[in-house]
Design a protein around this motif. Structure first.
Motif, short mmCIF file in Angstrom:
data_model
loop_
_atom_site.label_atom_id
_atom_site.label_comp_id
_atom_site.label_asym_id
_atom_site.label_seq_id
_atom_site.Cartn_x
_atom_site.Cartn_y
_atom_site.Cartn_z
N MET A 1 0.85 -1.20 0.00
CA MET A 1 0.00 0.00 0.00
C MET A 1 0.88 1.25 0.00
O MET A 1 1.78 1.37 0.84
CB MET A 1 -0.91 -0.03 1.23
CG MET A 1 -1.75 1.21 1.45
SD MET A 1 -3.03 1.52 0.22
CE MET A 1 -4.16 0.17 0.50
N ASN A 2 0.64 2.11 -0.93
CA ASN A 2 1.34 3.39 -0.93
C ASN A 2 0.35 4.49 -1.35
O ASN A 2 -0.80 4.19 -1.68
CB ASN A 2 2.56 3.36 -1.88
CG ASN A 2 2.16 2.89 -3.27
OD1 ASN A 2 1.10 3.26 -3.77
ND2 ASN A 2 2.99 2.07 -3.87
N ILE A 3 0.82 5.72 -1.30
CA ILE A 3 -0.14 6.82 -1.54
C ILE A 3 -0.61 6.87 -3.01
O ILE A 3 -1.69 7.36 -3.28
CB ILE A 3 0.41 8.19 -1.09
CG1 ILE A 3 1.67 8.56 -1.84
CG2 ILE A 3 0.63 8.23 0.41
CD1 ILE A 3 2.11 10.00 -1.58
N HIS B 1 -1.32 4.20 -4.81
CA HIS B 1 -2.43 3.23 -4.85
C HIS B 1 -3.68 3.84 -4.21
O HIS B 1 -4.78 3.75 -4.76
CB HIS B 1 -2.01 1.96 -4.12
CG HIS B 1 -3.05 0.89 -4.13
ND1 HIS B 1 -3.27 0.07 -5.22
CD2 HIS B 1 -3.96 0.53 -3.19
CE1 HIS B 1 -4.27 -0.75 -4.94
NE2 HIS B 1 -4.71 -0.50 -3.71
N LEU B 2 -3.45 4.48 -3.06
CA LEU B 2 -4.56 5.11 -2.34
C LEU B 2 -5.24 6.16 -3.23
O LEU B 2 -6.47 6.24 -3.32
CB LEU B 2 -4.01 5.78 -1.06
CG LEU B 2 -5.05 6.21 -0.05
CD1 LEU B 2 -5.50 5.01 0.78
CD2 LEU B 2 -4.46 7.25 0.90
N ARG C 1 -7.24 4.67 -6.14
CA ARG C 1 -8.52 4.11 -5.67
C ARG C 1 -9.51 5.23 -5.34
O ARG C 1 -10.71 5.10 -5.60
CB ARG C 1 -8.29 3.23 -4.43
CG ARG C 1 -7.53 1.94 -4.70
CD ARG C 1 -8.17 1.09 -5.79
NE ARG C 1 -9.56 0.75 -5.48
CZ ARG C 1 -9.97 -0.43 -5.02
NH1 ARG C 1 -9.09 -1.39 -4.86
NH2 ARG C 1 -11.23 -0.65 -4.74
N GLU C 2 -9.00 6.30 -4.76
CA GLU C 2 -9.88 7.41 -4.40
C GLU C 2 -10.45 8.08 -5.65
O GLU C 2 -11.63 8.43 -5.72
CB GLU C 2 -9.10 8.43 -3.57
CG GLU C 2 -9.95 9.45 -2.84
CD GLU C 2 -10.32 10.65 -3.67
OE1 GLU C 2 -11.36 11.27 -3.40
OE2 GLU C 2 -9.57 10.98 -4.61
N LEU D 1 -6.40 8.18 8.88
CA LEU D 1 -5.00 8.05 8.46
C LEU D 1 -4.06 8.61 9.52
O LEU D 1 -3.00 8.03 9.80
CB LEU D 1 -4.78 8.77 7.11
CG LEU D 1 -5.46 8.10 5.90
CD1 LEU D 1 -5.34 8.97 4.66
CD2 LEU D 1 -4.85 6.72 5.64
N VAL E 1 -0.12 8.21 9.90
CA VAL E 1 0.31 8.88 8.66
C VAL E 1 0.60 10.35 9.00
O VAL E 1 -0.25 11.04 9.57
CB VAL E 1 -0.77 8.76 7.57
CG1 VAL E 1 -0.37 9.55 6.33
CG2 VAL E 1 -1.00 7.30 7.22
N LYS F 1 2.67 13.42 4.45
CA LYS F 1 2.09 12.38 3.59
C LYS F 1 0.64 12.73 3.24
O LYS F 1 0.19 12.50 2.11
CB LYS F 1 2.16 11.03 4.29
CG LYS F 1 2.42 9.89 3.33
CD LYS F 1 2.84 8.64 4.04
CE LYS F 1 4.02 8.00 3.35
NZ LYS F 1 4.49 6.81 4.01
#
Lengths: 415, 220
Positions: free
Chosen positions: A1-3, A5-6, A9-10, A332, A337, A341
């Protein structure tokens, strides 16, 4: 998981909000590209119009040149160089110079680099009595035009009379019943009729032309001529004195007589037309430049407005996104986090929006360019690709900062 | 000592009046201890949990977890510390809506850089009976599954302390039991659990129970 990917998806989850942002950036970039393409199309059109007008001007001037050359042939020549000691009263009365000058003068003139005259026509003229026919004629010995060696060569206006032949004016061949190919005797010399001129209503009708060497021999003036006609004087009539000065420098013992001032007017008209053509071309250039400046000013006004409106809209969408994701920010942060980030998550989304919007706008711009037959150059493409992400990042900067300032405790308490 | 609070106070100023949401609270939780704090709504339970979790700076007093005072750390280091040592479970689950079950669990690795996050997530999904729901979004899950997912996420980084805020508040008895047993199991494996709840039955799973009233803590 990294930003990354986040973020992807968002974006997939909130397609509408992201899509609206992409669309607004695409519109801004498209408007920018469109404006640049329109300006480039204007430049290309200007170049085409000017090229066409330039070509038309050259064609018209060339046609005018031919007109003038033909007129000169029909109406006479505007400049005649005669020996300096020739009495002008006699010259006007007889229409030829009794005095003579060396034939090599014409060569000297042709080689002198004189710029105002294109051709020289040496001749030896004399009124004689045709002994065999017992009548008065004007005998002209001519060798054809001597081109100015310092000017571009053009087709000569007057063709030389071949040796052993004679060209007859209308009254002569008509009264003697001669036609081309007949044989005649002139001062004991056998000559073939080379050409018979139509009626001109001038002294040409009682003129006979033979080659210059034969005329010199018959008139006992070997190596002599008594006039040089200067053809195609490329300057306005008001500058005749410049031609005189140029010729006097080369041939000090001659003088230049201006004849047929009507032609000088024609020459001036020709220059005026040329100058008017140039002025019209300049007016066209000025008009096109003014139009371009107006379009530039409009672009300079519209583009910032579109950019600012787009940035405001993207910023508004980014604020909405931060508000929608408040709970997510709290989660987060509770997961550890850091604020940097969180900042990066929102800016990454903005950058993705900018790149997607920029690409769409660029495609629209390229399509417009293709339709208008304008090539989009590399700087234009680079500008579009850079402007979009920068615009989106700048617009999203403050919302992203606000996201980092959210108090996770407050959010989680609300949740 | 895993968790220690000494005279911790948290005050808010509302309408010109200072309110001590948490008033000189001292609390110690040993490794392997399951502690609960009960009390009525608004008594300061959640504030206490946020103070312990390093999310809310105390007005006075000290908080230490694993002998480290998180409020002595910089903001970024405290975030990192939180990622590595503390797990949160909330009443509202707080799942990220656009991530599926597996991604929600793995999202805990965003800050902690867990090398085997995917493998650990598989284990936790197995443990919480979520494997067949791995690709489902939060909205597609039952409330029990959501809370189990939140629990699995809290446990991904193998924290030393688990902080649970009314984790059974929205669950039926069966699911509540699963969650409470999981918390007890975490403590049984050496972790420390602090559960805040108004549900006395849930508090019954704890080794030690504390009562909170008006910001003050007392041992039952």
């Amino acid at each position: 998981m990294n930003i990354l990917h986040l973020t992807t998806r968002e974006i997939a989850h909130r397609k509408l909000s992201f899509g609206i942002g992409v669309l607004s950036i695409a519109i801004a970039v498209g408007a920018l590209m469109g404006s640049l393409i329109l300006l480039k199309a204007h430049d290309q059109r200007t170049a085409t119009i000017l090229r066409e007008k330039e070509e038309a001007l050259v064609q018209n001037t060339k046609a005018l040149d031919d007109d003038v050359r033909r007129a000169m042939l029909k109406l006479g020549f505007n400049l005649v160089i005669i020996p300096k000691d020739q009495n002008l009263g006699d010259w006007y009365a007889d229409d030829y110079a009794a005095k003579s000058m060396p034939e090599e003068y014409v060569t000297r003139l042709a080689e002198s680099g004189i710029v105002t005259v294109r051709h020289f026509l040496p001749s030896l003229q004399q009124r004689i009595t045709w002994p065999e026919k017992k009548r008065t004629i004007i005998l002209v010995g001519t060798r054809g035009e001597v081109p100015n060696l310092h000017k571009n060569l053009v087709k000569p206006l007057v063709q030389p009379v071949p040796a052993g032949t004679i060209v007859l004016g209308y009254e002569l061949h008509n009264s003697m019943g001669l036609k081309e190919g007949d044989e005649v005797t002139l001062m004991g010399r056998q000559l073939a009729v080379h050409q018979c001129y139509d009626e001109r209503g001038t002294k040409d009708d009682i003129t006979a032309w033979i080659s210059l060497p034969e005329a010199q021999e018959l008139l006992d003036k070997k190596g002599k001529i008594n006039a040089i006609l200067a053809l195609q004087c490329n300057c306005p009539g008001s500058e005749i004195h410049n031609i005189r000065r140029e010729i006097a420098k080369t041939l000090p013992d001659t003088k230049v007589v201006e004849r047929a001032s009507k032609l000088v007017a024609r020459e001036e008209a020709r220059y005026r037309v040329k100058a008017e053509g140039r002025a019209a071309l300049q007016r066209e250039i000025d008009g096109r430049n003014t139009l371009r400046q107006e379009r530039e000013q409009l672009t300079a006004l519209l583009i910032p407005i579109i950019m600012i409106a787009c940035a405001a809209w993207v910023g508004f969408l980014a604020f909405g996104n931060v508000r929608d994701r408040e709970a997510e920010i709290g989660i987060l942060r509770s997961l550890g986090v850091g604020s940097m980030k969180i900042f990066a998550i929102f800016l990454l989304r903005a950058a993705a929006m900018g790149v997607a919007g920029g690409a769409l706008g660029l495609l629209a711009g390229l399509a417009l360019g293709q339709k208008m037959a304008v090539d989009s150059d590399a700087p234009m493409i680079l500008l579009a690709l850079l402007v979009a992400p920068i615009l989106s990042l700048v617009a999203s900067w403050i919302p992203a900062l606000i996201a980092t300032q959210q108090d996770p405790a407050e959010i989680l308490r609300k949740e | 000592m895993t968790l220690k609070l000494e005279n911790v106070t948290k005050s808010y100023r509302k309408a010109g009046v200072d309110i001590d949401a948490v008033d000189t609270v001292s609390l110690s939780i040993q490794p392997g201890e399951f502690a609960s704090v009960t009390g009525a709504s608004g008594c300061g339970k959640t504030t206490l949990l946020l103070l312990v979790g390093g999310l809310l700076h105390p007005s006075s007093g000290t908080v230490s977890i694993c002998d480290i005072e998180p409020y002595g750390l910089s903001s970024n280091k405290r975030a990192r510390f939180r990622a590595e040592h503390i797990g949160f479970v909330f009443q509202q689950f707080c799942l990220i809506p656009y991530l599926d079950v597996r991604e929600n669990i793995v999202s805990a690795a965003l800050a902690a850089r867990h090398p085997n996050a995917e493998l650990r997530a598989e284990e936790l999904m197995e443990q919480f009976n979520l494997s067949d729901r791995a690709k489902h979004l939060a909205e597609e899950l039952s409330t029990g599954e959501r809370q189990r997912t939140a629990l699995a996420r809290a446990m991904l980084n193998k924290p030393k302390v688990l902080l649970a805020d009314e984790p059974t508040g929205n669950l039926d008895d069966a699911n509540a039991e699963v969650v409470l047993k999981a918390l007890a199991g975490f403590a049984g494996n050496g972790g420390s659990v602090l559960l805040v709840t108004h549900d006395a039955r849930a508090a019954g799973y704890a080794d030690t129970t504390h009562r909170m009233q008006g910001g003050k803590l007392s041992v039952d």
